[in-house]
Design a protein around this motif. Structure first.
Motif, mmCIF file in Angstrom:
data_model
loop_
_atom_site.group_PDB
_atom_site.id
_atom_site.type_symbol
_atom_site.label_atom_id
_atom_site.label_comp_id
_atom_site.label_asym_id
_atom_site.label_seq_id
_atom_site.Cartn_x
_atom_site.Cartn_y
_atom_site.Cartn_z
ATOM 1 N N VAL A 1 0.849 -1.191 0.000
ATOM 2 C CA VAL A 1 0.000 0.000 0.000
ATOM 3 C C VAL A 1 0.881 1.236 0.000
ATOM 4 N N LYS A 2 0.654 2.122 -0.951
ATOM 5 C CA LYS A 2 1.368 3.391 -1.033
ATOM 6 C C LYS A 2 0.343 4.511 -1.056
ATOM 7 N N ARG A 3 0.672 5.645 -0.440
ATOM 8 C CA ARG A 3 -0.257 6.768 -0.366
ATOM 9 C C ARG A 3 0.109 7.825 -1.407
ATOM 10 N N PHE A 4 -0.905 8.356 -2.081
ATOM 11 C CA PHE A 4 -0.731 9.360 -3.112
ATOM 12 C C PHE A 4 -1.608 10.573 -2.781
ATOM 13 N N ALA A 5 -1.107 11.759 -3.084
ATOM 14 C CA ALA A 5 -1.885 12.974 -2.848
ATOM 15 C C ALA A 5 -3.186 12.924 -3.642
ATOM 16 N N LYS A 6 -4.288 13.293 -2.995
ATOM 17 C CA LYS A 6 -5.587 13.275 -3.657
ATOM 18 C C LYS A 6 -5.668 14.326 -4.760
ATOM 19 N N GLY A 7 -5.050 15.492 -4.511
ATOM 20 C CA GLY A 7 -5.137 16.597 -5.447
ATOM 21 C C GLY A 7 -5.082 17.915 -4.698
ATOM 22 N N PRO A 8 -5.399 19.017 -5.371
ATOM 23 C CA PRO A 8 -5.357 20.326 -4.723
ATOM 24 C C PRO A 8 -6.253 20.399 -3.488
ATOM 25 N N LEU B 1 -17.776 33.878 -3.580
ATOM 26 C CA LEU B 1 -16.693 33.353 -4.405
ATOM 27 C C LEU B 1 -15.863 32.320 -3.646
ATOM 28 N N SER B 2 -15.773 32.468 -2.339
ATOM 29 C CA SER B 2 -15.070 31.464 -1.542
ATOM 30 C C SER B 2 -15.782 30.116 -1.634
ATOM 31 N N GLU B 3 -17.098 30.147 -1.658
ATOM 32 C CA GLU B 3 -17.861 28.905 -1.804
ATOM 33 C C GLU B 3 -17.568 28.220 -3.132
ATOM 34 N N LYS B 4 -17.258 29.001 -4.150
ATOM 35 C CA LYS B 4 -16.917 28.420 -5.455
ATOM 36 C C LYS B 4 -15.681 27.522 -5.326
ATOM 37 N N LEU B 5 -14.721 27.953 -4.510
ATOM 38 C CA LEU B 5 -13.529 27.140 -4.278
ATOM 39 C C LEU B 5 -13.881 25.810 -3.624
ATOM 40 N N VAL B 6 -14.832 25.859 -2.690
ATOM 41 C CA VAL B 6 -15.239 24.654 -1.975
ATOM 42 C C VAL B 6 -16.032 23.728 -2.888
ATOM 43 N N ARG B 7 -16.870 24.300 -3.724
ATOM 44 C CA ARG B 7 -17.726 23.501 -4.590
ATOM 45 C C ARG B 7 -16.970 22.883 -5.771
ATOM 46 N N ASP B 8 -15.963 23.562 -6.269
ATOM 47 C CA ASP B 8 -15.319 23.177 -7.531
ATOM 48 C C ASP B 8 -14.697 21.780 -7.441
ATOM 49 N N SER B 9 -14.918 20.972 -8.451
ATOM 50 C CA SER B 9 -14.451 19.587 -8.439
ATOM 51 C C SER B 9 -12.941 19.460 -8.596
ATOM 52 N N ARG B 10 -12.252 20.547 -8.966
ATOM 53 C CA ARG B 10 -10.802 20.466 -9.120
ATOM 54 C C ARG B 10 -10.076 20.424 -7.784
ATOM 55 N N THR B 11 -10.712 20.904 -6.723
ATOM 56 C CA THR B 11 -10.129 20.743 -5.387
ATOM 57 C C THR B 11 -10.661 19.449 -4.788
ATOM 58 N N LYS B 12 -9.773 18.667 -4.167
ATOM 59 C CA LYS B 12 -10.120 17.311 -3.737
ATOM 60 C C LYS B 12 -10.238 17.149 -2.232
ATOM 61 N N VAL B 13 -9.700 18.109 -1.488
ATOM 62 C CA VAL B 13 -9.748 18.057 -0.023
ATOM 63 C C VAL B 13 -10.177 19.424 0.479
ATOM 64 N N PHE B 14 -11.028 19.438 1.486
ATOM 65 C CA PHE B 14 -11.466 20.691 2.105
ATOM 66 C C PHE B 14 -11.138 20.645 3.589
ATOM 67 N N HIS C 1 -19.433 18.440 -1.523
ATOM 68 C CA HIS C 1 -19.764 17.295 -2.363
ATOM 69 C C HIS C 1 -18.861 16.089 -2.058
ATOM 70 N N LYS C 2 -18.053 15.636 -3.038
ATOM 71 C CA LYS C 2 -17.311 14.387 -2.895
ATOM 72 C C LYS C 2 -15.919 14.566 -2.279
ATOM 73 N N LYS C 3 -15.599 15.753 -1.846
ATOM 74 C CA LYS C 3 -14.274 15.998 -1.280
ATOM 75 C C LYS C 3 -14.096 15.321 0.081
ATOM 76 N N LYS C 4 -12.846 15.029 0.412
ATOM 77 C CA LYS C 4 -12.514 14.675 1.786
ATOM 78 C C LYS C 4 -12.631 15.944 2.612
ATOM 79 N N VAL C 5 -13.326 15.886 3.742
ATOM 80 C CA VAL C 5 -13.585 17.076 4.554
ATOM 81 C C VAL C 5 -13.006 16.892 5.952
ATOM 82 N N VAL C 6 -12.277 17.898 6.407
ATOM 83 C CA VAL C 6 -11.751 17.945 7.774
ATOM 84 C C VAL C 6 -12.230 19.253 8.401
ATOM 85 N N LEU C 7 -12.899 19.162 9.536
ATOM 86 C CA LEU C 7 -13.453 20.338 10.202
ATOM 87 C C LEU C 7 -12.927 20.436 11.631
#
Length: 479
Positions: free
Chosen positions: A143-150, A216-229, A246-252
């Protein structure tokens, strides 16, 4: 000498350069003097799109970095922050209203957080899975870990530098770019180090710091190009944004009304000194500031007298003075809210043991306040005050104290002053929080430990290695 002037911090930093200034801007004030420090333009829609696209482009570069590449870039970044530590401390004191001694602590913690990230970047967090039995005989799993994305990160005002790098450091350690939206109260710290990241050799788009309105900040959260929030802030905002991720990994990380238990056998003098600092440092504007104090009934009167005397020695005033513990509240609207909550509690039957008043409205100073005879119907008890206000109540049995702590919508950290190891074990088993701190306040934190809460206090864990796991995904190879 600084590589750029502080006055250049007038806009978002996107694609390794500051954007054009626009008419729509926020004014950043010195939180004590109320003088203007800077005027920072709000990003427009095209700049939000540039932040997203450049972050995606940076990921195509960074995802191919070796562990050595991640390490060396972080090493240079840390070196530059060390060079500019004095300027960064000045910025924190001014824009966050943080007492200078505590701002210096934040700067050192920032360096430590990034150092943890640098060190973790060279450690393998994968594993070998034993498949060599049954129908897997002769097989090996790796098992190797890879960055999810932006990553999209939103950071709060109270630790404008260290809580920013709690998102930046883990992202850089795994080879992921990050778009950071700092608090509009305190954008300058993040903008300053964004420029330093470019000087450290990070590619354009690796760290975009976006100062934008909520829409506009919400646009960053919604956009599918970012993968982690990754969000640190208020529960109301955090949970609402989670639904939009949506489908992002979320940490609060959402704060709470942190409690401390003072057991019958506790060292009262030691507990009193630590709790006074833990409740009122930085005017209580810390997610894990001590807010609810539960003391054994047999020690209640003695402890309360000692605590009031200690509170009365706390220095309130100009955060530039090294002996000041309680500086200004971040904004006048919160001074008003704190006053209303305290006044309401007193009207409902609470007793003000000390404080309970605005000391200087112009400079946003509120007196360190201790309230007794409180109940869960009062906002100062049930909700997060985020100000220099604590409540004190008593208990007869340790199990009762645990029930009082748990009777809350929040569960971030809890402090327990006791010398009874059976109570230590009981606390660990029964208290519903993310962390139990023995013989210290809930405000204790080191930047590599798992940090986060349960219930309305959040989702997931910060702490560099734990954040790195959230920012990556496991990929299995079988051969």
């Amino acid at each position: 000498m600084n590589p750029f002037e502080l006055k250049s911090l007038t806009s978002s930093f996107i694609n390794n350069e500051f954007c054009k200034s626009h008419s729509d801007a926020i004014t950043v004030l010195n939180k004590y003097s109320k003088e203007e420090i800077a005027s920072v333009s709000l990003a427009n829609e095209s700049e939000i799109e540039l932040a997203l696209s450049s972050s995606e482009s940076a990921f195509q570069i960074m995802k191919n970095w070796s562990a050595g590449d991640c390490y060396s870039h972080l090493e240079k970044f840390i070196s530059l922050i060390k060079e500019h530590r004095n300027t960064l401390v000045d910025i924190i004191v001014a824009e966050a209203g943080k007492p200078r001694s505590y701002a210096q602590v934040e700067l050192e913690r920032t360096i430590q957080t990034l150092t943890f990230a640098m060190e973790e970047s060279r450690r393998s967090h994968g594993e070998v899975v034993n498949l060599d039995f049954a129908n897997g005989t002769g097989k090996t799993g790796v098992v190797k870990r890879f960055a999810k994305g932006p990553v999209i990160g939103i950071s709060p005002f109270n630790f404008p530098l260290n809580l920013s790098v709690h998102k930046i450091g883990p992202a850089f350690a795994v080879g992921a770019p990050i778009i950071l939206k700092p608090s509009p109260y305190t954008p300058l710290s993040a903008l300053y180090i964004a420029k330093l990241s470019a000087l450290a050799g990070y590619p354009p788009g690796a760290l975009n710091v976006v100062v934008a309105n909520n829409e506009l900040s919400e646009k960053l959260v919604r956009d599918s190009r970012t993968k982690v929030f990754s969000f640190t802030g208020s529960p109301v905002v955090g949970w609402a944004l989670k639904d939009k991720a949506h489908k992002k990994k979320v940490v609060l990380e959402l704060g709470g009304n942190a409690a401390v238990i003072v057991d019958e056998d506790a060292n009262l003098e030691e507990a009193c000194a630590i709790i006074a600092n833990g409740a009122y440092l930085y005017a209580g504007q810390i997610c894990i500031s001590t807010q609810r104090i539960f003391v054994h009934k047999k020690r209640e009167k003695e402890f309360t007298q000692m605590l009031v005397a200690k509170i009365q020695t706390l220095k309130v005033g100009d955060p530039n003075e090294m002996n000041v513990t309680v500086g200004p509240i971040i904004d006048a609207v919160h001074v008003k809210r704190i006053k209303e909550w305290v006044d309401e509690a007193i009207a409902m039957g609470a007793k003000c043991e000390v404080g309970g008043k605005v000391l200087d409205e112009q400079k946003s100073l509120y007196a360190p306040t201790l309230l007794s005879s409180v109940n869960k119907e009062m906002k100062v008890y049930a909700q997060e005050v985020f100000g220099p206000v604590a409540t004190i109540s008593s208990f007869s049995q340790f199990s009762e104290a645990i029930n009082l702590v748990n009777d809350s919508d929040f569960g971030l950290q809890c402090g327990v002053f006791t010398n009874d190891f059976s109570h230590v074990k009981m606390a660990h088993e029964k208290i519903e929080v993310g962390g139990i701190i023995i013989n210290n306040v809930p405000g204790f934190r080191m930047d590599h430990m798992p940090y986060g809460g349960v219930k309305d206090s959040g989702l997931g864990r910060e702490g560099v290695r734990y954040a790195m796991e959230d920012f990556t995904e496991a990929r299995l190879l079988v051969y």
